[in-house]
Design an enzyme around this catalytic site. Sequence first.
Site, PDB file in Angstrom:
ATOM      1  CG  ASP A   1       4.269  -0.710   6.066  1.00 34.08           C
ATOM      2  OD1 ASP A   1       3.182  -1.054   5.751  1.00 34.08           O
ATOM      3  OD2 ASP A   1       4.814  -0.410   7.602  1.00 34.08           O
TER       4      ASP A   1
ATOM      5  CG  ASP B   1       8.153   2.829   5.574  1.00 35.35           C
ATOM      6  OD1 ASP B   1       8.117   1.990   5.193  1.00 35.35           O
ATOM      7  OD2 ASP B   1       7.775   3.526   5.432  1.00 35.35           O
TER       8      ASP B   1
ATOM      9  CG  ASN C   1      -5.392   7.843   2.303  1.00 39.04           C
ATOM     10  OD1 ASN C   1      -5.214   6.714   2.385  1.00 39.04           O
ATOM     11  ND2 ASN C   1      -4.648   9.127   2.477  1.00 39.04           N
TER      12      ASN C   1
ATOM     13  CD  GLN D   1      -2.927   1.141   2.489  1.00 40.06           C
ATOM     14  OE1 GLN D   1      -4.129   0.440   1.472  1.00 40.06           O
ATOM     15  NE2 GLN D   1      -2.388   1.209   3.835  1.00 40.06           N
TER      16      GLN D   1
ATOM     17  CG  ASP E   1      -0.780  -2.373  12.737  1.00 50.49           C
ATOM     18  OD1 ASP E   1      -0.712  -1.987  13.378  1.00 50.49           O
ATOM     19  OD2 ASP E   1       1.036  -1.960  12.941  1.00 50.49           O
TER      20      ASP E   1
END
Length: 334
Positions: A154, A156, A133, A75, A249
């Site tokens: 993720d 990043d 979003n 995502q 999560d």
Amino acid sequence: MYNPSEQKTRQPLDKFRFRICQVGSNKACLFFCLLLVLLLFVFALKDLHFLKGEVTQNPGVITLTKQEEFTIIIQTFKRDDILLEVLKRCLDVPHLQKILVVWNNVDKQPSQILRDSFGHHRTPILFLEQKVNRIQNRLQPFPEIHTHAVLMLDDDILLSVSDISFAFTIWKQFPDQIVGFVPRKHVETAHGAYTYQRTKLSDPHNGGGDKYSMVLIGASFFHARYLKLYQDQPEAMHSLVDTTQNCDDIAMNFVVSMYMRTVLNDTRPSGVYIMPLDMVNLEMQARSGFKGMWLRSNHFKQRSYCLNRLAQIYGVMPLQFSDSIKTRFTWLRK
């Protein structure tokens, strides 16, 4: 010495050899051999096609693809530069069937640079554009998923190819649990409330160490069934995640724990922690200026609130503790 029985045995073979190779030229013999090989190949393809059709038409048969390959879900929101780097790394991973990019930039389509960068690659990358979003957009049972295993990342997180491959191997041993690289724990206070904390894991075989009760899904494998199960959870849980734009999560760890507890009658923890050899957070390298939730001043306070609220919603604290650490070495680094 002459042996009449040998002569009788040779005669049929000699006749056969004569008809094939001695009539005409060597070219005729070569042509016959090639024709024979071609016919055998055609029959083999026919059998393979039949078997493939039988597997795909019979829902009771689990295909090799579902067992031996996995789907990556990433995502992203306004961080195209680091997303590009993560995608490049993922494409080198074996057993990868496809990558699904959950595109949360509702006011902007994926750039042509992103689309063109991987058009020549054999592994498809699908951009799933979202209308709103929401942090929990990534936890949908996308029809594009055709594997049992899902690797959620993720945008990043940069993992090494060897770490991902090792984690997939471990997940196949523990397919009902979340197998990942980021452990966390809940701590019960004297007043019966819960706080969300990091862990300080060390080798449990050398004097103990900390424990964990969650494995965060932003760098983890889990079974695709949990995506549908997540959607079927109480509306209060979804409202909590939407309101905070956080904690999906943690909620997934509750979902897995409750499923194992009520359906499988299993008291194991929701997750299995793998110690990564090479995991890099690209957060600070993003040129877009967008920073992640963990940099918010109230991040841990908010996640502690989520823990307590989820325990209220489910009427129980289902998370179990573990000190298990999976690593490729016989010893564990502290």
